[in-house]
Design a protein around this motif. Structure first.
Motif, PDB file in Angstrom:
ATOM      1  N   ALA A 276       0.917  -1.776  -0.051  1.00 13.99           N
ATOM      2  CA  ALA A 276      -0.087  -0.269  -0.314  1.00 13.99           C
ATOM      3  C   ALA A 276       0.919   1.357   0.191  1.00 13.99           C
ATOM      4  O   ALA A 276       0.518   2.179  -0.361  1.00 13.99           O
ATOM      5  N   ARG A 277       2.061   1.047   0.464  1.00 13.87           N
ATOM      6  CA  ARG A 277       2.780   2.251   0.294  1.00 13.87           C
ATOM      7  C   ARG A 277       3.925   2.592  -0.929  1.00 13.87           C
ATOM      8  O   ARG A 277       4.071   4.227  -1.235  1.00 13.87           O
ATOM      9  N   GLN A 278       3.146   1.774  -2.081  1.00 17.36           N
ATOM     10  CA  GLN A 278       4.163   1.951  -3.647  1.00 17.36           C
ATOM     11  C   GLN A 278       3.164   3.581  -4.022  1.00 17.36           C
ATOM     12  O   GLN A 278       2.640   3.837  -4.166  1.00 17.36           O
ATOM     13  N   ALA A 279       4.616   4.088  -4.364  1.00 14.72           N
ATOM     14  CA  ALA A 279       4.089   5.440  -5.326  1.00 14.72           C
ATOM     15  C   ALA A 279       3.642   5.629  -6.408  1.00 14.72           C
ATOM     16  O   ALA A 279       3.198   6.253  -7.156  1.00 14.72           O
ATOM     17  N   PHE A 280       3.980   4.655  -7.046  1.00 16.71           N
ATOM     18  CA  PHE A 280       4.120   3.830  -8.506  1.00 16.71           C
ATOM     19  C   PHE A 280       3.674   2.689  -8.216  1.00 16.71           C
ATOM     20  O   PHE A 280       3.551   1.866  -8.037  1.00 16.71           O
ATOM     21  N   PRO A 281       3.266   2.130  -9.703  1.00 12.46           N
ATOM     22  CA  PRO A 281       2.770   0.557 -10.179  1.00 12.46           C
ATOM     23  C   PRO A 281       4.194  -0.660  -9.991  1.00 12.46           C
ATOM     24  O   PRO A 281       4.090  -0.352 -11.109  1.00 12.46           O
ATOM     25  N   VAL A 282       4.561  -0.910  -9.253  1.00 10.24           N
ATOM     26  CA  VAL A 282       5.782  -1.474  -9.346  1.00 10.24           C
ATOM     27  C   VAL A 282       5.843  -2.634  -9.758  1.00 10.24           C
ATOM     28  O   VAL A 282       6.734  -2.720 -11.205  1.00 10.24           O
ATOM     29  N   ILE A 300      24.234  -4.857 -15.401  1.00 11.15           N
ATOM     30  CA  ILE A 300      23.905  -3.777 -14.563  1.00 11.15           C
ATOM     31  C   ILE A 300      23.017  -4.026 -13.680  1.00 11.15           C
ATOM     32  O   ILE A 300      22.304  -4.700 -14.420  1.00 11.15           O
ATOM     33  N   THR A 301      22.956  -3.709 -12.927  1.00 13.26           N
ATOM     34  CA  THR A 301      22.418  -4.139 -11.525  1.00 13.26           C
ATOM     35  C   THR A 301      21.503  -2.577 -11.330  1.00 13.26           C
ATOM     36  O   THR A 301      22.280  -1.427 -11.290  1.00 13.26           O
ATOM     37  N   ILE A 302      19.595  -2.290 -11.575  1.00 11.03           N
ATOM     38  CA  ILE A 302      19.071  -1.689 -11.028  1.00 11.03           C
ATOM     39  C   ILE A 302      18.449  -1.683  -9.953  1.00 11.03           C
ATOM     40  O   ILE A 302      17.691  -3.247  -9.447  1.00 11.03           O
ATOM     41  N   SER A 303      17.294  -0.832  -9.412  1.00  9.12           N
ATOM     42  CA  SER A 303      16.956  -0.812  -8.136  1.00  9.12           C
ATOM     43  C   SER A 303      15.147  -0.324  -8.523  1.00  9.12           C
ATOM     44  O   SER A 303      15.554   0.804  -9.026  1.00  9.12           O
ATOM     45  N   ILE A 304      14.560  -1.164  -8.503  1.00 14.24           N
ATOM     46  CA  ILE A 304      13.248  -0.078  -8.869  1.00 14.24           C
ATOM     47  C   ILE A 304      11.688  -0.229  -7.287  1.00 14.24           C
ATOM     48  O   ILE A 304      11.558  -1.977  -6.602  1.00 14.24           O
ATOM     49  N   ILE A 305      12.556   0.067  -6.630  1.00  8.62           N
ATOM     50  CA  ILE A 305      11.398   0.207  -5.268  1.00  8.62           C
ATOM     51  C   ILE A 305      10.186   1.425  -5.083  1.00  8.62           C
ATOM     52  O   ILE A 305      10.777   2.325  -5.171  1.00  8.62           O
ATOM     53  N   GLY A 306       8.859   1.158  -4.527  1.00  7.08           N
ATOM     54  CA  GLY A 306       8.178   1.584  -4.666  1.00  7.08           C
ATOM     55  C   GLY A 306       8.165   2.896  -3.998  1.00  7.08           C
ATOM     56  O   GLY A 306       6.790   3.440  -3.639  1.00  7.08           O
ATOM     57  N   CYS A 307       8.654   3.074  -2.657  1.00  3.88           N
ATOM     58  CA  CYS A 307       8.300   4.282  -1.544  1.00  3.88           C
ATOM     59  C   CYS A 307      10.370   4.437  -0.514  1.00  3.88           C
ATOM     60  O   CYS A 307      10.810   3.492  -1.117  1.00  3.88           O
ATOM     61  N   VAL A 308       9.885   5.099   0.288  1.00  4.74           N
ATOM     62  CA  VAL A 308      11.762   5.362   1.078  1.00  4.74           C
ATOM     63  C   VAL A 308      11.694   4.785   1.774  1.00  4.74           C
ATOM     64  O   VAL A 308      12.733   4.635   2.842  1.00  4.74           O
ATOM     65  N   VAL A 309      11.106   3.784   1.860  1.00  5.29           N
ATOM     66  CA  VAL A 309      11.081   2.661   3.437  1.00  5.29           C
ATOM     67  C   VAL A 309      13.390   1.888   3.548  1.00  5.29           C
ATOM     68  O   VAL A 309      13.379   2.513   3.716  1.00  5.29           O
TER      69      VAL A 309
END
Length: 365
Positions: A276-282, A300-309
């Protein structure tokens, strides 16, 4: 000492052999293999599938040669591919000889199933004459009758004894250009057999959980079985065996190696399960990115995390990171540091652009 010694895997030292231009064993990278499921006599179809596997990253491809027409078809196939071929042979020694003469860079055989020592000797001569290596392929589903009578059922001891007997057959003929597998569909049986074999010989080991099943269960069984062994430093080349398009085998193989920091190819996406914390549809974002970035070969490593936690912490450990923020303002991280904000409707475009730019930089270095 490395920066993060808890990630270090000390690989078991093995002899080094060559399968075509690919080194296997020793300090060589762990190679990823797969196998065609086309009729080998369907030359065009087999070439197409081999090239698809090569594009996906396969270092070595195995092709079944159940009859003379199949083994002779290798001559035509090899003209249009750029990857070493292993000819899969089970019972008829002439198929192995034909495949070696036709240009196969490796023969997968179980010498105990071939017949007399003289037939094995003929295969080894053809292999030597044509600079062809061999894989001793022991499998719990095709153990010899004597071993089954001795042990009553397939077990780690039976697989290892079969491997040792076959090793002796080759060594007695002064043939040492080989690797070994002791496969089973049973994770416990396979891991125990590989551990035991690795303690008594230093030939390169081909890892696999054979006949692992369809995509999801097969990937999990393979990851557990091979992952355990790889973390212990055991294994020089791998094949994920799936009832699926063999391209998926290559993808899963690389994911296993990437997760253990043993080899890197393409994009590694660290993403949250979303809540519920996600700020975009992860979830949707990650699915789209996986498709749009599937052509990237550079690691290449990338992180896609929905919130600031956890977002900032994960982004600090990746080359590119996205952390969800309020009011459609999400933070993009470059090399672990906050860099700029991006709106929700620009996420895909921005991440793809940055990854492609990074990929180009890596290629030019």
């Amino acid at each position: 000492m490395s920066i993060r010694p808890f990630r270090d895997i000390k690989r078991r030292k093995t002899k080094k052999i060559k399968v075509g231009n690919i080194e296997v064993g020793g300090d060589a990278p762990i190679s990823v293999q797969s196998m065609t499921n086309t009729l080998t006599t369907d030359v065009d179809g087999t070439i197409k599938q081999i090239n698809e596997l090569t594009e996906a990253g396969a270092d070595i491809v195995r092709v079944s040669c159940p009859d003379k027409d199949s083994s002779l078809s290798l001559k035509k196939i090899l003209k249009y591919i750029n990857v070493p071929i292993v000819a899969d042979i089970h019972f008829h020694y002439k198929r192995a000889i034909e495949a070696a003469i036709s240009g196969a860079q490796c023969l997968r055989i179980n010498p105990g199933n071939i017949g007399s020592k003289e037939r094995v000797r003929e295969i080894l001569k053809a292999a030597k004459d044509n600079d062809c290596s061999i894989r001793i392929g022991v499998n719990s589903g095709s153990l010899g009758r004597e071993l089954l009578e001795k042990y009553k059922e397939p077990c780690p001891e039976a697989l290892v004894e079969s491997a040792i007997n076959n090793i002796k057959l080759l060594e007695d003929e002064d043939f040492f250009n080989f690797k070994i597998s002791v496969k089973s569909s049973d994770v416990f049986l396979a891991t125990k057999a590989y551990r035991s074999l690795s303690s008594v010989c230093d030939y390169p080991l081909h890892l696999g959980i054979t006949e692992a099943g369809s995509l999801t269960p097969g990937s999990i069984k393979s990851s557990i079985g091979m992952g355990i062994l790889l973390m212990e430093g055991i294994g020089d080349t791998i094949r994920v065996s799936l009832s699926e398009n063999p391209v998926e085998e290559v993808k899963i193989g690389y994911e296993i190696l990437k997760s253990l920091n043993l080899r890197h190819r393409g994009i590694n996406i660290i993403s949250c399960p979303s809540c519920a914390r996600q700020a975009f549809p992860v979830i949707d974002t990650v699915k789209i990115l996986e498709k749009k970035l599937s052509h990237i070969k550079e690691p290449i490593t990338i992180s896609i995390i929905g919130c600031v936690v956890n977002g900032p912490g994960e982004a600090a450990q990746t080359q590119l990171g996205l952390t969800g923020g309020g009011q459609s303002n999400h933070m993009m991280y470059l090399s672990g540091l906050p860099h700029h904000k991006v709106a929700s409707d620009k996420i895909i475009e921005e991440v793809v652009s940055l990854v492609e730019k990074k990929s180009k930089e890596l290629r030019s270095n």
